[in-house]
Design a protein around this motif. Structure first.
Motif, PDB file in Angstrom:
ATOM      1  N   TRP A 213       0.027  -0.245  -7.909  1.00 23.28           N
ATOM      2  CA  TRP A 213       0.798   0.831  -7.278  1.00 23.28           C
ATOM      3  C   TRP A 213       1.782   1.467  -8.253  1.00 23.28           C
ATOM      4  O   TRP A 213       1.866   2.685  -8.374  1.00 23.28           O
ATOM      5  CB  TRP A 213       1.559   0.284  -6.062  1.00 23.28           C
ATOM      6  N   HIS A 216       0.315   3.846 -10.777  1.00 21.93           N
ATOM      7  CA  HIS A 216      -0.060   5.166 -10.273  1.00 21.93           C
ATOM      8  C   HIS A 216       1.162   5.980  -9.833  1.00 21.93           C
ATOM      9  O   HIS A 216       1.123   7.212  -9.866  1.00 21.93           O
ATOM     10  CB  HIS A 216      -1.088   5.022  -9.149  1.00 21.93           C
ATOM     11  N   TRP A 217       2.228   5.295  -9.447  1.00 26.69           N
ATOM     12  CA  TRP A 217       3.487   6.020  -9.220  1.00 26.69           C
ATOM     13  C   TRP A 217       3.981   6.602 -10.543  1.00 26.69           C
ATOM     14  O   TRP A 217       4.450   7.746 -10.608  1.00 26.69           O
ATOM     15  CB  TRP A 217       4.541   5.078  -8.638  1.00 26.69           C
ATOM     16  N   TYR A 220       1.967   9.604 -11.287  1.00 29.07           N
ATOM     17  CA  TYR A 220       2.393  10.698 -10.404  1.00 29.07           C
ATOM     18  C   TYR A 220       3.573  11.454 -11.012  1.00 29.07           C
ATOM     19  O   TYR A 220       3.709  12.656 -10.835  1.00 29.07           O
ATOM     20  CB  TYR A 220       2.778  10.097  -9.051  1.00 29.07           C
ATOM     21  N   PRO A 307       7.115   8.753  -3.035  1.00 32.56           N
ATOM     22  CA  PRO A 307       5.999   7.852  -2.714  1.00 32.56           C
ATOM     23  C   PRO A 307       6.440   6.464  -2.266  1.00 32.56           C
ATOM     24  O   PRO A 307       5.707   5.775  -1.541  1.00 32.56           O
ATOM     25  CB  PRO A 307       5.216   7.770  -4.031  1.00 32.56           C
ATOM     26  N   TYR A 311       5.374   3.310   0.891  1.00 33.36           N
ATOM     27  CA  TYR A 311       5.004   2.008   0.324  1.00 33.36           C
ATOM     28  C   TYR A 311       5.926   0.900   0.841  1.00 33.36           C
ATOM     29  O   TYR A 311       5.464  -0.187   1.223  1.00 33.36           O
ATOM     30  CB  TYR A 311       5.062   2.073  -1.199  1.00 33.36           C
ATOM     31  N   LEU A 351      -2.019   9.025  -2.975  1.00 27.64           N
ATOM     32  CA  LEU A 351      -1.114   9.280  -4.100  1.00 27.64           C
ATOM     33  C   LEU A 351      -1.898   9.809  -5.301  1.00 27.64           C
ATOM     34  O   LEU A 351      -1.456  10.748  -5.982  1.00 27.64           O
ATOM     35  CB  LEU A 351      -0.369   7.992  -4.478  1.00 27.64           C
ATOM     36  N   ASN A 354      -2.816  13.502  -4.732  1.00 28.96           N
ATOM     37  CA  ASN A 354      -1.674  14.387  -4.932  1.00 28.96           C
ATOM     38  C   ASN A 354      -1.315  14.516  -6.407  1.00 28.96           C
ATOM     39  O   ASN A 354      -0.941  15.604  -6.868  1.00 28.96           O
ATOM     40  CB  ASN A 354      -0.465  13.875  -4.140  1.00 28.96           C
ATOM     41  N   GLN A 355      -1.432  13.435  -7.153  1.00 26.90           N
ATOM     42  CA  GLN A 355      -1.133  13.504  -8.577  1.00 26.90           C
ATOM     43  C   GLN A 355      -2.142  14.396  -9.292  1.00 26.90           C
ATOM     44  O   GLN A 355      -1.769  15.256 -10.111  1.00 26.90           O
ATOM     45  CB  GLN A 355      -1.140  12.095  -9.178  1.00 26.90           C
ATOM     46  N   CYS A 361       3.314  14.271  -2.464  1.00 23.78           N
ATOM     47  CA  CYS A 361       2.729  13.351  -1.485  1.00 23.78           C
ATOM     48  C   CYS A 361       3.544  13.394  -0.189  1.00 23.78           C
ATOM     49  O   CYS A 361       4.699  13.836  -0.174  1.00 23.78           O
ATOM     50  CB  CYS A 361       2.698  11.927  -2.037  1.00 23.78           C
ATOM     51  N   ASP A 365       3.173   8.449   5.135  1.00 22.46           N
ATOM     52  CA  ASP A 365       1.707   8.452   5.047  1.00 22.46           C
ATOM     53  C   ASP A 365       1.103   8.449   6.453  1.00 22.46           C
ATOM     54  O   ASP A 365       1.679   7.848   7.378  1.00 22.46           O
ATOM     55  CB  ASP A 365       1.245   7.209   4.284  1.00 22.46           C
TER      56      ASP A 365
END
Length: 427
Positions: A213, A216-217, A220, A307, A311, A351, A354-355, A361, A365
């Motif tokens: 996670w 990828h954050w 982003y 984001p 989470y 996510l 959106n990235q 995002c 969610d």
């Protein structure tokens, strides 16, 4: 003005007739294009998911990743460069990705069949046949190496696209929760025999999914995916553990580890917080470098952190369920792992989208409201928690595959490509 209306109607009818006439277009020269390609019949149903803004953002996307892991650079990538030569040029990279996913699902399903509640290895005599460990070791290794080869096949055939990246990393998001769940079958749930007590099992799940996670954050915010060192290390270690478990039996492996190194559960309790802290500090540092360089994708602190809202809520709701409905969780812990896993995968896949599309995002969610309802019904209202979490896990699984199906079709339509063929669709 009746005459005017008549003339207007005639003009409209003529325009409609012209629009419905077939338009001849020049066909593009493509690899392997055939009459009656399966691309013409890809839809079971069509329900667009991505907005026009997202699709337009996808046109400007360029993949950027940095892999500094010594294991990857000096062992894995050279091996995958050699391995990819044996794949036929007509084989689409997404087919390779999906075969790897099937290997992973069979791996998970085999262990779930023999060890549904993680108690099969709590005694000296394991309830899992030895051959299973060798099969899951081979399947897991195959899944890992196919995951490494698919991108190289895309570059080799000139068929790389944002769709390939999304499918690859979307399936990786499934791997990141299935991996610790399969490890629980090696350890067992009896802490007196070096197992991990089920009350602490969510920490093992969170430790690996958190690494994924936060990477990828970070992407982003920076636009660059810094591939975590732990991914290849964890995959290789798990394959080794499966092989050793098959050779030595689970009890033998845990006894040897306790004698020569430390109890296996102690090792995991040490590495879990280190993994959390290390991943977070490295990602924060990379985001800070992007701020200093002026390359940060988000313009505000809230935009950078949004984001995390979903989470954190997701983890609070699902982890608190294991406390407030402990008996139901301990009776069917695997159902909880399925609920958590597919919820996490859906969250991280949105996510990624959106990235890649350069859009913000959602703060909340789409899975959070139904999860909140399930938590309220099971914990507050008092409806049988096992039934509630089972229904929600089925819903989360269906939601993930629905998301995958609709997004894949939207991107295929927009980029005029086929998901499982190296060709373009006929317009």
């Amino acid at each position: 003005m009746p005459g005017g209306h008549e003339a207007m109607n005639t003009d409209v009818e003529r325009l409609l007739e012209e629009e419905t006439e077939p338009i001849e277009t020049e066909e593009e020269d493509t690899i392997g294009e055939e009459e009656g390609s399966c691309c013409d019949h890809i839809y079971i149903y069509k329900m667009p998911h991505l907005t026009r803004t997202q699709l337009n953002g996808l046109d400007k996307y360029k993949y950027s990743a940095i892999d500094t892991s010594p294991l990857s650079k000096y062992i894995m990538h050279p091996f995958w460069n050699w391995l990819v030569q044996f794949f036929p040029m007509w084989l689409a990279p997404n087919v390779i990705t999906c075969i790897g996913y099937v290997c992973l699902v069979i791996d998970y399903s085999l262990l779930a069949h023999y060890d549904w509640d993680f108690t099969a290895n709590n005694t000296e005599q394991s309830g899992i046949p030895r051959w299973v460990w060798f099969v899951v070791a081979v399947l897991h290794a195959a899944s890992h190496h196919l995951d490494g080869v698919d991108g190289k096949q895309a570059r080799r055939t000139g068929s790389g696209s944002p769709l390939g990246e999304l499918m690859d990393h979307g399936i990786d998001s499934n791997c990141m929760w299935m991996l610790p769940v399969t490890l629980m079958s090696v350890l067992g749930s009896d802490s007196s025999t070096s197992g991990i007590a089920m009350q602490y099992a969510p920490l093992l799940l969170l430790s690996l999914t958190f690494n994924f996670w936060v990477s990828h954050w970070e992407k982003y915010n920076t636009g660059v995916l810094y591939l975590p060192w732990m991914f290849d290390i964890a995959q290789t270690t798990v394959v080794g553990l499966f092989l050793l478990t098959g050779i030595m039996t689970p009890a033998g492996l845990k006894a040897a580890c306790a004698q020569y190194i430390a109890p296996m559960n102690t090792l995991f309790y040490i590495f879990i917080p280190l993994g959390f802290l290390g991943s977070l500090l490295l990602s924060v540092y990379n985001v800070y470098k992007a701020v200093q360089a002026g390359t940060l994708k988000q313009t505000t602190f809230f935009g950078m952190m949004r984001p995390w809202v979903s989470y954190i809520i997701l983890n609070l709701l699902l982890c608190s369920y294991t406390v407030f409905s402990e008996d139901a969780y301990l009776a069917h812990p695997r159902v909880w792992t399925i609920a958590y896993g597919f919820s996490f995968s859906s969250l991280v896949c949105r996510l990624m989208v959106n990235q890649m599309c350069s859009t913000d995002c959602d703060i909340i969610d789409p899975l959070i409201p139904p999860l909140g309802i399930a938590w309220f019904l099971g914990v507050v209202v008092g409806i049988e928690p096992t039934i509630v979490i089972t229904v929600y896990s089925v819903f989360a699984m269906g939601s993930f595959f629905h998301l995958s199906y609709t997004v894949v079709n939207d991107i295929c339509d927009h980029l005029n490509i086929c998901c499982f063929l190296i060709t373009r669709k006929r317009r």
